[in-house]
Design a protein around this motif. Structure first.
Motif, PDB file in Angstrom:
ATOM      1  N   SER A  53      14.991  11.487  -5.474  1.00  0.00           N
ATOM      2  CA  SER A  53      14.707  10.071  -5.735  1.00  0.00           C
ATOM      3  C   SER A  53      15.318   9.621  -7.064  1.00  0.00           C
ATOM      4  O   SER A  53      15.148  10.270  -8.093  1.00  0.00           O
ATOM      5  CB  SER A  53      13.187   9.837  -5.759  1.00  0.00           C
ATOM      6  N   SER A  54      15.995   8.456  -7.023  1.00  0.00           N
ATOM      7  CA  SER A  54      16.625   7.887  -8.227  1.00  0.00           C
ATOM      8  C   SER A  54      15.722   6.872  -8.915  1.00  0.00           C
ATOM      9  O   SER A  54      16.004   6.446 -10.034  1.00  0.00           O
ATOM     10  CB  SER A  54      17.913   7.161  -7.822  1.00  0.00           C
ATOM     11  N   GLY A  55      14.693   6.411  -8.206  1.00  0.00           N
ATOM     12  CA  GLY A  55      13.839   5.347  -8.722  1.00  0.00           C
ATOM     13  C   GLY A  55      14.285   3.949  -8.323  1.00  0.00           C
ATOM     14  O   GLY A  55      13.559   2.974  -8.542  1.00  0.00           O
ATOM     15  N   GLN A  81      14.540   2.225  -5.539  1.00  0.00           N
ATOM     16  CA  GLN A  81      13.713   1.414  -4.634  1.00  0.00           C
ATOM     17  C   GLN A  81      12.478   0.864  -5.353  1.00  0.00           C
ATOM     18  O   GLN A  81      12.191  -0.324  -5.271  1.00  0.00           O
ATOM     19  CB  GLN A  81      13.317   2.234  -3.391  1.00  0.00           C
ATOM     20  N   MET A  95       3.496   2.279  -3.205  1.00  0.00           N
ATOM     21  CA  MET A  95       3.857   3.654  -3.574  1.00  0.00           C
ATOM     22  C   MET A  95       5.250   4.003  -3.047  1.00  0.00           C
ATOM     23  O   MET A  95       5.405   4.560  -1.964  1.00  0.00           O
ATOM     24  CB  MET A  95       2.828   4.641  -2.998  1.00  0.00           C
ATOM     25  N   ALA A 126       7.278   5.934  -4.920  1.00  0.00           N
ATOM     26  CA  ALA A 126       7.657   7.205  -5.557  1.00  0.00           C
ATOM     27  C   ALA A 126       7.707   8.328  -4.531  1.00  0.00           C
ATOM     28  O   ALA A 126       6.981   8.308  -3.538  1.00  0.00           O
ATOM     29  CB  ALA A 126       6.651   7.561  -6.652  1.00  0.00           C
ATOM     30  N   LEU A 132      -1.619   8.287  -2.785  1.00  0.00           N
ATOM     31  CA  LEU A 132      -1.769   7.182  -1.830  1.00  0.00           C
ATOM     32  C   LEU A 132      -3.058   7.329  -1.023  1.00  0.00           C
ATOM     33  O   LEU A 132      -3.762   6.337  -0.789  1.00  0.00           O
ATOM     34  CB  LEU A 132      -0.542   7.137  -0.905  1.00  0.00           C
ATOM     35  N   PHE A 176       5.102   4.311   1.478  1.00  0.00           N
ATOM     36  CA  PHE A 176       6.427   4.597   2.014  1.00  0.00           C
ATOM     37  C   PHE A 176       6.342   5.913   2.782  1.00  0.00           C
ATOM     38  O   PHE A 176       5.404   6.680   2.579  1.00  0.00           O
ATOM     39  CB  PHE A 176       7.453   4.746   0.877  1.00  0.00           C
ATOM     40  N   LYS A 217       0.847   8.486   8.902  1.00  0.00           N
ATOM     41  CA  LYS A 217       0.608   8.318   7.464  1.00  0.00           C
ATOM     42  C   LYS A 217      -0.093   6.993   7.188  1.00  0.00           C
ATOM     43  O   LYS A 217      -1.017   6.922   6.376  1.00  0.00           O
ATOM     44  CB  LYS A 217       1.919   8.408   6.677  1.00  0.00           C
ATOM     45  N   LYS A 250      -3.791   7.544   5.586  1.00  0.00           N
ATOM     46  CA  LYS A 250      -3.900   7.176   4.172  1.00  0.00           C
ATOM     47  C   LYS A 250      -4.508   5.779   3.990  1.00  0.00           C
ATOM     48  O   LYS A 250      -4.531   5.247   2.880  1.00  0.00           O
ATOM     49  CB  LYS A 250      -2.537   7.282   3.493  1.00  0.00           C
ATOM     50  N   ASN A 270      11.638   5.257   5.909  1.00  0.00           N
ATOM     51  CA  ASN A 270      13.096   5.428   5.896  1.00  0.00           C
ATOM     52  C   ASN A 270      13.440   6.844   6.302  1.00  0.00           C
ATOM     53  O   ASN A 270      12.672   7.784   6.112  1.00  0.00           O
ATOM     54  CB  ASN A 270      13.770   5.029   4.573  1.00  0.00           C
ATOM     55  N   GLN A 319      18.885   7.229  -3.584  1.00  0.00           N
ATOM     56  CA  GLN A 319      20.054   6.945  -4.437  1.00  0.00           C
ATOM     57  C   GLN A 319      20.941   5.764  -4.051  1.00  0.00           C
ATOM     58  O   GLN A 319      21.681   5.260  -4.876  1.00  0.00           O
ATOM     59  CB  GLN A 319      20.912   8.209  -4.600  1.00  0.00           C
ATOM     60  N   LYS A 339      17.944  -2.947  -1.838  1.00  0.00           N
ATOM     61  CA  LYS A 339      16.588  -2.498  -2.164  1.00  0.00           C
ATOM     62  C   LYS A 339      15.767  -3.640  -2.760  1.00  0.00           C
ATOM     63  O   LYS A 339      14.548  -3.683  -2.600  1.00  0.00           O
ATOM     64  CB  LYS A 339      16.643  -1.263  -3.060  1.00  0.00           C
TER      65      LYS A 339
HETATM   66  O1  PMT Z   1      14.200   6.336  -5.483  1.00  0.00           O
HETATM   67  P1  PMT Z   1      15.340   6.047  -4.531  1.00  0.00           P
HETATM   68  O2  PMT Z   1      16.538   6.924  -4.793  1.00  0.00           O
HETATM   69  O3  PMT Z   1      15.684   4.568  -4.483  1.00  0.00           O
HETATM   70  O4  PMT Z   1      14.862   6.448  -3.041  1.00  0.00           O
HETATM   71  C1  PMT Z   1      13.834   5.707  -2.426  1.00  0.00           C
HETATM   72  C2  PMT Z   1      12.844   6.623  -1.671  1.00  0.00           C
HETATM   73  C3  PMT Z   1      13.570   7.359  -0.557  1.00  0.00           C
HETATM   74  C4  PMT Z   1      12.225   7.641  -2.647  1.00  0.00           C
HETATM   75  C5  PMT Z   1      11.724   5.678  -1.099  1.00  0.00           C
HETATM   76  O5  PMT Z   1      12.331   4.760  -0.216  1.00  0.00           O
HETATM   77  C6  PMT Z   1      10.663   6.494  -0.336  1.00  0.00           C
HETATM   78  O6  PMT Z   1      10.753   6.757   0.844  1.00  0.00           O
HETATM   79  N1  PMT Z   1       9.584   6.904  -1.065  1.00  0.00           N
HETATM   80  C7  PMT Z   1       8.514   7.773  -0.534  1.00  0.00           C
HETATM   81  C8  PMT Z   1       9.028   9.181  -0.470  1.00  0.00           C
HETATM   82  C9  PMT Z   1       7.950  10.143  -0.067  1.00  0.00           C
HETATM   83  O7  PMT Z   1       7.512  10.923  -0.874  1.00  0.00           O
HETATM   84  O8  PMT Z   1       7.492  10.062   1.161  1.00  0.00           O
HETATM   85  P2  PMT Z   1       6.349  10.970   1.827  1.00  0.00           P
HETATM   86  O9  PMT Z   1       6.497  10.721   3.283  1.00  0.00           O
HETATM   87  O10 PMT Z   1       6.426  12.394   1.337  1.00  0.00           O
HETATM   88  O11 PMT Z   1       4.993  10.363   1.279  1.00  0.00           O
HETATM   89  C10 PMT Z   1       4.276   9.344   1.951  1.00  0.00           C
HETATM   90  C11 PMT Z   1       3.620   8.407   0.963  1.00  0.00           C
HETATM   91  O12 PMT Z   1       2.594   9.104   0.238  1.00  0.00           O
HETATM   92  C12 PMT Z   1       4.541   7.801  -0.095  1.00  0.00           C
HETATM   93  O13 PMT Z   1       4.148   6.475  -0.323  1.00  0.00           O
HETATM   94  C13 PMT Z   1       4.283   8.675  -1.323  1.00  0.00           C
HETATM   95  O14 PMT Z   1       4.490   7.935  -2.511  1.00  0.00           O
HETATM   96  C14 PMT Z   1       2.821   9.036  -1.141  1.00  0.00           C
HETATM   97  N2  PMT Z   1       2.421  10.346  -1.710  1.00  0.00           N
HETATM   98  C15 PMT Z   1       2.962  11.497  -1.252  1.00  0.00           C
HETATM   99  C16 PMT Z   1       2.528  12.715  -1.746  1.00  0.00           C
HETATM  100  C17 PMT Z   1       1.531  12.735  -2.752  1.00  0.00           C
HETATM  101  N3  PMT Z   1       1.099  13.885  -3.266  1.00  0.00           N
HETATM  102  N4  PMT Z   1       1.017  11.580  -3.200  1.00  0.00           N
HETATM  103  C18 PMT Z   1       1.441  10.388  -2.687  1.00  0.00           C
HETATM  104  O15 PMT Z   1       0.955   9.333  -3.104  1.00  0.00           O
END
Ligand code: PMT
Length: 220
Positions: A32-34, A36, A93, A95, A128, A144, A158, A162, A170, A180, A202
């Motif tokens: 992740s680049s941050g 988004q 969220m 991140a 989340l 996300f 999810k 959650k 995505n 990125q 984004k």
């Molecule tokens: O930063 P960029 O380079 O622009 O890229 C953007 C992105 C790909 C990071 C963004 O679009 C994205 O998809 N972010 C969520 C990535 C992720 O961790 O997905 P996940 O499917 O593992 O998690 C699901 C959700 O739970 C997310 O909202 C995540 O923030 C949250 N989570 C996950 C694990 C955790 N321990 N705590 C959380 O809150």
């Protein structure tokens, strides 16, 4: 000048990766680049909101007139967000939070030897899920999901598990989507709706997310 549709609203956005230390020189992280999360924070600011951006380590410059909170690990991010939840209206969220961290962080650099090495990982808190469990009536939550297969099915799981109002999914393997890039290609999920959005910047996605969150708030 943009119409100030979010004037008086408090918006908290998370962005970037987390870093999970193994020792003083090494960590586990992701791509992740941050971009988004920062783009969403920027859009919220342009719409007049009071914005808090909780960001993992990125190469991006701090955004102006936004409450920037820099963190490193998932546990840091959990602490930074949960201590600021109370008066937030919209929480997004974006991140990429590490699900696991090394059980132990060595005080000194781990030395190379002739042996193989094994690390044990323990679970990080799910930020989340915590936000969903403690959701207040006036809060709208957007998660996300980054998937590599069965995007819609996994994302809907999810959304439900959650307790989110909305989820943006995505796929890592879609061109112009995910890590990125300056664009994203996403599926927007709500309780009774699934929308495949065309590729957009984004920041445009940020406006779309915030507009949808406002709709959800008005329907409550
Ligand atoms: O930063 P960029 O380079 O622009 O890229 C953007 C992105 C790909 C990071 C963004 O679009 C994205 O998809 N972010 C969520 C990535 C992720 O961790 O997905 P996940 O499917 O593992 O998690 C699901 C959700 O739970 C997310 O909202 C995540 O923030 C949250 N989570 C996950 C694990 C955790 N321990 N705590 C959380 O809150």
């Amino acid at each position: 000048e943009m119409e100030q549709t979010l004037k008086g609203k408090n918006v908290l956005v998370s962005a970037g990766p987390t870093q999970e230390a193994l020792d003083p020189v090494r960590f586990l992280s992701n791509h992740s680049s941050g971009k988004q999360g920062y783009a969403i924070a920027k859009a919220a600011k342009a719409l007049g909101a009071n914005v808090t951006l909780v960001a993992g380590p990125t190469a991006l410059e701090d955004l102006k007139d936004i409450n920037m909170v820099h963190v490193t690990s998932a546990q840091d991010m959990f602490d930074a967000i949960t201590s600021r939840l109370d008066n937030q209206n919209y929480i997004i969220m974006a991140a990429a939070v590490a699900d696991y961290r090394p059980e132990m962080v060595a005080d000194q650099k781990i030395k190379k030897s002739d042996e193989e090495v094994t690390f044990h990982f323990v679970k990080n808190p799910d930020i989340l899920a915590y936000i969903g469990q403690h959701k207040k009536e006036n809060q709208v939550i957007c998660g996300f999901a980054m998937e590599t297969q069965n995007l819609e099915e996994n994302a809907r799981k999810k959304l439900e598990s959650k307790n989110c109002d909305m989820l943006i999914a995505n796929n890592l393997f879609t061109r112009g989507a995910g890590f990125q890039t300056d664009t994203n290609v996403v599926t927007l999920l709500r309780k009774n709706e699934t929308k495949h959005l065309p590729k957009c910047s984004k920041e445009e996605l940020g406006y779309k997310i915030l507009e949808t969150m406002k709709e959800i708030e008005m329907e409550k």
